[in-house]
Design an enzyme around this catalytic site. Structure first.
Site, short mmCIF file in Angstrom:
data_model
loop_
_atom_site.label_atom_id
_atom_site.label_comp_id
_atom_site.label_asym_id
_atom_site.label_seq_id
_atom_site.Cartn_x
_atom_site.Cartn_y
_atom_site.Cartn_z
N TRP A 1 32.87 39.95 17.37
CA TRP A 1 31.90 39.11 16.66
C TRP A 1 31.16 39.89 15.58
CZ3 TRP A 1 33.54 34.61 16.97
CH2 TRP A 1 34.11 34.13 18.15
N ASP B 1 22.67 38.90 16.74
CA ASP B 1 23.42 37.85 17.41
C ASP B 1 23.28 38.11 18.90
OD1 ASP B 1 25.24 36.16 18.60
OD2 ASP B 1 26.98 36.89 17.48
N LYS C 1 26.14 29.37 26.05
CA LYS C 1 26.38 30.43 27.04
C LYS C 1 25.39 30.31 28.20
CE LYS C 1 29.11 32.25 23.85
NZ LYS C 1 30.57 32.25 23.91
#
Length: 374
Positions: A119, A188, A212
């Site tokens: 990511w 993030d 999540k």
């Protein structure tokens, strides 16, 4: 060796019986069951509003209360004040990869990026479309098996910001300390948001896809500090300007995901907040890592000290057994344990709503599978 592990009748697996399985998916992930049941009861008519929460106006008083409660729950959990703006945006973390530099990477400046996995690699690619970025640290050459020591980060003290991914969902590593640097941090935090207490002193902006730990897919939670917001560039596209969303509710938000975020964050407060859930999460992770290291049948893909508390990635020494392991795990009510398609292997995502007995069930299956195939 017997190819079966206490193999259930194919017609009587938990999934075939319509039972709720233990969901180890990296996202969309498990939600607390009590929040689902509460939503089920409220779904036809929400709080005397005369319609489902999915049908009411985003300008209504009923929705105002939902959004404000979700915002206040998040602030309470993180122990932050009104200097932090809590936004509910769309486009997922992937949109933030571009939106953050678009707002804060100045024309003549630069940003530092700490690359610890898939990511972070995607994020820096988007940032390069906007301006000058520097890879201040990366563990790509080591297949992201660890996070780089902050003492080794090659940082520019004049950077507009330092970008990092606090938990890499695919690679299974985690930065567990909240650094305070010369430049504000843009983070993030998707895969670990609200799974542990955070010291936000060094941060300027934090974002997280809700799917999540905090709610269903469809809403991205963004926290931006007033001081950092002053660095924002002017002349930005309306919807990609954080200032637009700080000033007012500009467009129709994803009402149902935010409604669920309110329920999940209230659930977190009711069980004791982030200290309480962090203790549970550490215990779950320790159990599973201890089991992986119990023998040489399984092995962890991340170095000790960098291992994620949320996404436990491991392999079988005999890689040819992995497909069978995943198939039989599902038949035993353990769903979505496959590693990301780019790395393979096994990944157990044990977010907030994964009950401890789910981890115990996985460990029991691992024991049985090893006994059958060693």
């Amino acid at each position: 060796m017997d190819d079966d592990v206490a193999q259930p009748d194919a017609k009587s697996t938990p999934a075939d019986r319509g039972e709720r399985l233990y969901n180890f998916s990296a996202g969309p992930a498990a939600l607390p069951e009590e929040t689902l049941l509460e939503a089920k009861e409220e779904l036809p008519v929400y709080d005397h509003a005369g319609a489902s929460v999915m049908e009411i106006s985003h300008r209504s008083a009923a929705y105002d209360k939902i959004e404000e409660a979700a915002r206040e729950h998040i602030k309470s959990l993180l122990d932050i004040g009104d200097e932090w703006n809590v936004l509910f945006l769309q486009g997922g973390a992937s949109m933030q990869f571009y939106q953050a530099p678009l707002n804060f990477l100045s024309e003549d400046g630069s940003a530092d990026y700490i690359i610890t996995g898939r990511w972070g690699t995607k994020a820096i690619r988007e940032a390069r479309l906007v301006g000058d970025v520097n890879v201040a640290a990366s563990t790509e050459d080591d297949d992201f098996t660890h996070v780089p020591d902050p003492a080794d980060w090659d940082l520019n003290p004049e950077a507009d910001y330092v970008y990092l991914t606090t938990n890499e969902t695919v690679n299974g590593n985690q930065i567990t300390q909240d650094p305070v640097l010369d430049a504000p941090i843009v983070a993030d935090a998707s895969s670990e948001f609200l799974s542990r207490p955070m010291d936000l002193d060094g941060y300027g902006l934090i974002f997280a896809g809700a799917q999540k730990n905090v709610g269903p897919a469809g809403v991205t939670i963004v926290l931006v500090h007033d001081d950092f917001l002053e660095q924002k560039k002017d002349g930005l596209p309306t919807m990609l300007d954080y200032g637009t969303h700080v000033r007012k509710r500009f467009n129709t938000p994803p009402i149902f995901p935010i409604y669920m975020v309110e329920k999940v964050t209230r659930w977190l407060l009711n069980i004791g907040g982030l200290d309480a859930i962090h203790a549970v999460n550490k215990r779950k992770a320790r159990k599973l890592y201890d089991r992986i290291e119990q023998s040489d049948f399984y092995y962890c893909t991340v170095d000790e000290g960098s291992r994620s508390m949320m996404n436990v990635t491991f392999r079988l020494q005999d890689a040819d057994l992995e497909d069978l392991f995943l198939k039989q795990a599902e038949q035993h009510g353990l769903m979505d344990l496959a590693g990301h398609r780019t790395v393979g292997g096994v990944r157990a995502s044990i977010y907030n709503a994964m009950p401890e007995e789910g981890v115990d069930a996985l460990i029991q299956f691992m024991d049985e599978f090893e006994q059958a195939h060693r």
